[in-house]
Scaffold this active site. Sequence first.
Site, PDB file in Angstrom:
ATOM      1  N   CYS A  17       1.833 -20.911  16.631  1.00  0.00           N
ATOM      2  CA  CYS A  17       3.266 -20.898  16.336  1.00  0.00           C
ATOM      3  C   CYS A  17       3.707 -22.199  15.688  1.00  0.00           C
ATOM      4  O   CYS A  17       3.141 -23.266  15.939  1.00  0.00           O
ATOM      5  CB  CYS A  17       4.064 -20.663  17.615  1.00  0.00           C
ATOM      6  N   ASP A  18       4.754 -22.104  14.872  1.00  0.00           N
ATOM      7  CA  ASP A  18       5.286 -23.294  14.208  1.00  0.00           C
ATOM      8  C   ASP A  18       6.430 -23.883  15.036  1.00  0.00           C
ATOM      9  O   ASP A  18       6.678 -23.461  16.180  1.00  0.00           O
ATOM     10  CB  ASP A  18       5.732 -22.968  12.780  1.00  0.00           C
ATOM     11  N   LEU A  19       7.135 -24.860  14.497  1.00  0.00           N
ATOM     12  CA  LEU A  19       8.214 -25.528  15.221  1.00  0.00           C
ATOM     13  C   LEU A  19       9.371 -24.600  15.570  1.00  0.00           C
ATOM     14  O   LEU A  19      10.127 -24.863  16.493  1.00  0.00           O
ATOM     15  CB  LEU A  19       8.747 -26.715  14.395  1.00  0.00           C
ATOM     16  N   GLN A  20       9.494 -23.501  14.853  1.00  0.00           N
ATOM     17  CA  GLN A  20      10.553 -22.536  15.135  1.00  0.00           C
ATOM     18  C   GLN A  20      10.165 -21.584  16.262  1.00  0.00           C
ATOM     19  O   GLN A  20      10.957 -20.735  16.663  1.00  0.00           O
ATOM     20  CB  GLN A  20      10.896 -21.737  13.878  1.00  0.00           C
ATOM     21  N   VAL A  22       7.746 -19.297  16.138  1.00  0.00           N
ATOM     22  CA  VAL A  22       7.211 -18.025  15.645  1.00  0.00           C
ATOM     23  C   VAL A  22       5.828 -18.262  15.052  1.00  0.00           C
ATOM     24  O   VAL A  22       5.474 -19.384  14.686  1.00  0.00           O
ATOM     25  CB  VAL A  22       8.143 -17.362  14.605  1.00  0.00           C
TER      26      VAL A  22
END
Length: 131
Positions: A17-20, A22
């Site tokens: 997952c990324d910083l958002q 997702v």
Amino acid sequence: MQNYIFEIQLKVRDYECDLQGVVNNAVYQNYLEHARHEYLSSKKVSFKELAEKDILLMVSRIEMDFKRSLTSGDTFSVKLRTERQGLKLLFFQDIFRSADNSLCLQAKVEVIGKINGKLNRGDIFDTLDFN
């Protein structure tokens, strides 16, 4: 409804997952590739054995349409079907979140074959029985 010929269940890992929060868009290609490899393995097709015979199967194009995001801990299925088109074998792959069966991604992956360094006319896909 699609006529899927293979399905695999997977689970999102935190590091995908990324910083958002997702799944990073590049990770979806890993999911698709893993499903293709497992499908080919179920058909007794070994990339290692093919490579030893100088038969290379390679992705030449990928189209991905993102519909909904997967997040950490989500379980999901990758479903696929294949279709021959001239020199290419097409993989139509869809990713569905298990909790609500929502469509998260639709992809079309074009695969070509080279034998002894030369582009194959597609008959390699017939001899390997991909359907």
